[in-house]
Write a protein that holds these residues in place. Structure first.
Motif, mmCIF file in Angstrom:
data_model
loop_
_atom_site.group_PDB
_atom_site.id
_atom_site.type_symbol
_atom_site.label_atom_id
_atom_site.label_comp_id
_atom_site.label_asym_id
_atom_site.label_seq_id
_atom_site.Cartn_x
_atom_site.Cartn_y
_atom_site.Cartn_z
ATOM 1 N N GLU A 1 -81.163 106.735 57.271
ATOM 2 C CA GLU A 1 -81.617 107.699 56.275
ATOM 3 C C GLU A 1 -82.340 106.923 55.171
ATOM 4 O O GLU A 1 -81.806 105.924 54.670
ATOM 5 N N ILE A 2 -83.526 107.377 54.813
ATOM 6 C CA ILE A 2 -84.291 106.665 53.780
ATOM 7 C C ILE A 2 -84.073 107.363 52.437
ATOM 8 O O ILE A 2 -84.376 108.543 52.288
ATOM 9 N N VAL A 3 -83.530 106.606 51.478
ATOM 10 C CA VAL A 3 -83.218 107.160 50.157
ATOM 11 C C VAL A 3 -84.181 106.545 49.136
ATOM 12 O O VAL A 3 -84.340 105.330 49.089
ATOM 13 N N VAL A 4 -84.805 107.392 48.330
ATOM 14 C CA VAL A 4 -85.801 106.919 47.352
ATOM 15 C C VAL A 4 -85.146 106.746 45.989
ATOM 16 O O VAL A 4 -84.608 107.703 45.436
ATOM 17 N N PHE A 5 -85.196 105.520 45.429
ATOM 18 C CA PHE A 5 -84.584 105.334 44.105
ATOM 19 C C PHE A 5 -85.628 105.185 43.006
ATOM 20 O O PHE A 5 -85.280 105.108 41.824
ATOM 21 N N GLU A 6 -86.892 105.155 43.362
ATOM 22 C CA GLU A 6 -87.937 104.970 42.346
ATOM 23 C C GLU A 6 -89.291 105.289 42.961
ATOM 24 O O GLU A 6 -89.487 105.061 44.155
ATOM 25 N N MET A 7 -90.193 105.821 42.148
ATOM 26 C CA MET A 7 -91.553 106.019 42.669
ATOM 27 C C MET A 7 -92.592 105.532 41.662
ATOM 28 O O MET A 7 -92.317 105.443 40.469
ATOM 29 N N SER A 8 -93.765 105.175 42.149
ATOM 30 C CA SER A 8 -94.894 104.973 41.235
ATOM 31 C C SER A 8 -96.033 105.855 41.692
ATOM 32 O O SER A 8 -96.232 106.043 42.892
ATOM 33 N N ALA A 9 -96.753 106.391 40.725
ATOM 34 C CA ALA A 9 -97.859 107.290 41.028
ATOM 35 C C ALA A 9 -99.186 106.580 40.775
ATOM 36 O O ALA A 9 -100.177 107.196 40.393
ATOM 37 N N ARG A 10 -99.159 105.270 40.967
ATOM 38 C CA ARG A 10 -100.375 104.446 40.816
ATOM 39 C C ARG A 10 -100.120 103.205 41.657
ATOM 40 O O ARG A 10 -99.071 103.094 42.275
ATOM 41 N N VAL A 11 -101.070 102.289 41.644
ATOM 42 C CA VAL A 11 -100.917 101.103 42.486
ATOM 43 C C VAL A 11 -99.660 100.333 42.063
ATOM 44 O O VAL A 11 -99.417 100.094 40.884
ATOM 45 N N ASP A 12 -98.830 99.996 43.041
ATOM 46 C CA ASP A 12 -97.564 99.316 42.783
ATOM 47 C C ASP A 12 -97.756 97.801 42.996
ATOM 48 O O ASP A 12 -98.587 97.387 43.819
ATOM 49 N N GLY A 13 -96.968 97.014 42.272
ATOM 50 C CA GLY A 13 -97.076 95.549 42.361
ATOM 51 C C GLY A 13 -96.905 95.003 43.776
ATOM 52 O O GLY A 13 -97.494 93.977 44.134
ATOM 53 N N GLY A 14 -96.135 95.715 44.592
ATOM 54 C CA GLY A 14 -95.879 95.247 45.962
ATOM 55 C C GLY A 14 -97.117 95.239 46.848
ATOM 56 O O GLY A 14 -97.120 94.626 47.920
ATOM 57 N N THR A 15 -98.193 95.902 46.393
ATOM 58 C CA THR A 15 -99.436 95.879 47.193
ATOM 59 C C THR A 15 -100.052 94.479 47.214
ATOM 60 O O THR A 15 -100.927 94.211 48.027
ATOM 61 N N ASN A 16 -99.590 93.601 46.311
ATOM 62 C CA ASN A 16 -100.080 92.217 46.333
ATOM 63 C C ASN A 16 -99.714 91.511 47.635
ATOM 64 O O ASN A 16 -100.274 90.463 47.940
ATOM 65 N N THR A 17 -98.750 92.060 48.394
ATOM 66 C CA THR A 17 -98.386 91.415 49.663
ATOM 67 C C THR A 17 -99.446 91.651 50.736
ATOM 68 O O THR A 17 -99.385 91.033 51.784
ATOM 69 N N PHE A 18 -100.377 92.575 50.503
ATOM 70 C CA PHE A 18 -101.391 92.758 51.548
ATOM 71 C C PHE A 18 -102.822 92.744 50.989
ATOM 72 O O PHE A 18 -103.649 93.576 51.304
ATOM 73 N N MET A 19 -103.082 91.686 50.223
ATOM 74 C CA MET A 19 -104.448 91.496 49.702
ATOM 75 C C MET A 19 -105.431 91.323 50.847
ATOM 76 O O MET A 19 -106.616 91.578 50.715
ATOM 77 N N ASN A 20 -104.924 90.814 51.957
ATOM 78 C CA ASN A 20 -105.778 90.606 53.130
ATOM 79 C C ASN A 20 -105.441 91.644 54.207
ATOM 80 O O ASN A 20 -105.638 91.404 55.387
ATOM 81 N N GLY A 21 -104.908 92.763 53.800
ATOM 82 C CA GLY A 21 -104.541 93.813 54.747
ATOM 83 C C GLY A 21 -103.110 93.664 55.217
ATOM 84 O O GLY A 21 -102.501 92.600 55.076
ATOM 85 N N SER A 22 -102.557 94.754 55.752
ATOM 86 C CA SER A 22 -101.195 94.750 56.303
ATOM 87 C C SER A 22 -101.311 95.188 57.755
ATOM 88 O O SER A 22 -102.365 95.663 58.183
ATOM 89 N N PRO A 23 -100.239 95.081 58.534
ATOM 90 C CA PRO A 23 -100.290 95.589 59.900
ATOM 91 C C PRO A 23 -100.735 97.058 59.927
ATOM 92 O O PRO A 23 -101.494 97.468 60.796
ATOM 93 N N TYR A 24 -100.280 97.851 58.944
ATOM 94 C CA TYR A 24 -100.610 99.276 58.947
ATOM 95 C C TYR A 24 -102.069 99.521 58.552
ATOM 96 O O TYR A 24 -102.747 100.351 59.153
ATOM 97 N N SER A 25 -102.539 98.810 57.519
ATOM 98 C CA SER A 25 -103.931 99.054 57.112
ATOM 99 C C SER A 25 -104.866 98.545 58.203
ATOM 100 O O SER A 25 -105.941 99.089 58.417
#
Ligand code: ATP
Length: 361
Positions: A305-329
């Motif tokens: 079960e996926i439980v959400v404890f926080e959201m951001s409605a703009r670019v989140d800092g974790g996007t820095n992990t895929f500056m060169n793309g991610s498997p999904y992108s």
């Protein structure tokens, strides 16, 4: 309030062949600016003397706009300078923190990518919970007062503490004991007691889901997933349990970095459902709803079960992990697509289709 009409009037006065993409030099600005350059835009970084080195060394900015203090980004002369350069601002966590929500809502007359009025909903915990609940997304149970604690809970306090001063406890007695201990240590003050936010502690694996809602495609994309690297908790767990007990070091949850991760494929349906539901719900609650990047910080339990404890409605800092793309992108775009480049591509498509009004506020 900054009206859509005023923003569209400003956009109408812009030279559309000469748009500049700008943001504050911090947070996720490296891939925002790099992505904008890759899509053919001129880029500008707002920075301070002594803080400009990364942007010079990584060569992501064509222009540098210097301010004395980051909070000066909302000053009239800076806004004027940005408008003169046909600028569209990409807001990120630090940009919003320095500009101030009130200023962005009332006094910042520069077109911004995204829906500026949704930002308050992610920054105030009760509004955030309302939005997630209305979307039918599972969030941790909230306890109104310490006397109600009947399971393991995490206690959070407002303000930019970045997880310092948070604690985990199992009962009302333990709550007061730990609270007092944190007051004595100077992490909290007595006044913080009534501000305590008490919620169910979810035991699970951390996934921060990076989505992008395209107003042009009317679709939610999943572009990447990260997990947090937090101090001191991620260091603390390397100490054997018996030594941890002896040391008696309070845990803190200060974000210091991120790892890229992928999620079990059979969970992706749940991941898309959550993103779709939130995008749909926000259309009614804060019209026109989410535009561009948003993130759900989640914990996945062993019941899957996926439980959400926080959201951001703009670019989140974790996007820095895929500056060169991610498997999904990569799967979606067949090229290394960062969140920054995805934003710039939406702006480019909107310019071509003459639909910039759909992506800015
Ligand atoms: P930021 O906004 O920088 O992400 P924050 O101060 O708003 O941080 P949270 O993101 O809510 O704090 O929580 C910080 C960390 O605490 C999380 O990354 C996670 O490790 C842990 N945490 C938060 N809520 C829960 C929960 N309900 N159950 C278990 N752990 C949690």
């Amino acid at each position: 309030m900054v009206g859509k009409k005023e923003i569209l009037d400003i956009l109408n006065s812009y030279d559309k062949d000469n748009i500049t993409i700008a943001t504050l030099g911090s947070h996720t600005s490296l891939h925002i600016l790099k992505g904008a350059k890759k899509e053919g835009f001129k880029t500008l970084v707002i920075t301070m003397e002594g803080k400009d080195k990364p942007y010079k060394r990584f060569r992501v900015a064509d222009e540098f706009l210097y301010v004395k203090n980051y909070s000066d980004i909302v000053k009239e002369e800076i806004q004027e300078e940005l408008r003169k350069r046909n600028t569209i601002i990409i807001p990120h966590g630090s940009f919003i923190a320095y500009a101030g929500l009130d200023n962005l809502e009332k006094d910042f007359y520069v077109p911004m990518f995204g829906n500026r009025f949704i930002l308050r909903w992610e920054s105030e915990r009760d509004l955030e919970r309302k939005l997630l609940s209305e979307a039918g997304i599972r969030i941790p149970k909230k306890f109104e007062k310490p006397e109600d604690i009947d399971r393991t809970v995490i206690v959070k306090f407002p303000g930019a503490r970045g997880g310092r001063g948070y604690f985990v406890c199992n009962s009302t007695e333990e709550f007061y004991k730990k609270f007092e201990d944190f007051v004595n240590k100077g992490f909290l003050t007595k006044d913080d007691l009534e501000k305590a936010h008490i919620e169910e502690y979810v035991i699970g694996a951390n996934y921060c889901l990076h989505y992008f809602f395209s107003p042009l495609k009317q679709e939610v994309e999943l572009l990447g997933i990260d997990r947090r690297y937090e101090s001191n908790i991620d260091g603390l767990v390397r100490i054997p349990a018996k030594d941890q007990l002896e040391l008696n070091i309070p845990a803190s949850y200060v974000i210091t970095g991120n790892f890229p991760v992928v999620i079990r494929e059979s969970l992706l349906t749940q991941v898309f459902d959550m993103g779709d539901k939130l995008a749909e719900t926000t259309k009614n609650i804060v019209p026109p709803g989410l535009i561009g990047p948003f993130c759900l910080q989640t914990l996945c339990t062993d019941n899957l079960e996926i439980v959400v404890f926080e959201m951001s409605a703009r670019v989140d800092g974790g996007t820095n992990t895929f500056m060169n793309g991610s498997p999904y992108s990569y799967i979606l775009f067949d090229e290394p697509m960062s969140m920054g480049q995805r934003i710039a591509r939406e702006i480019k498509w909107a310019l071509i289709a003459d639909k910039l009004n759909l992506v800015v506020s």
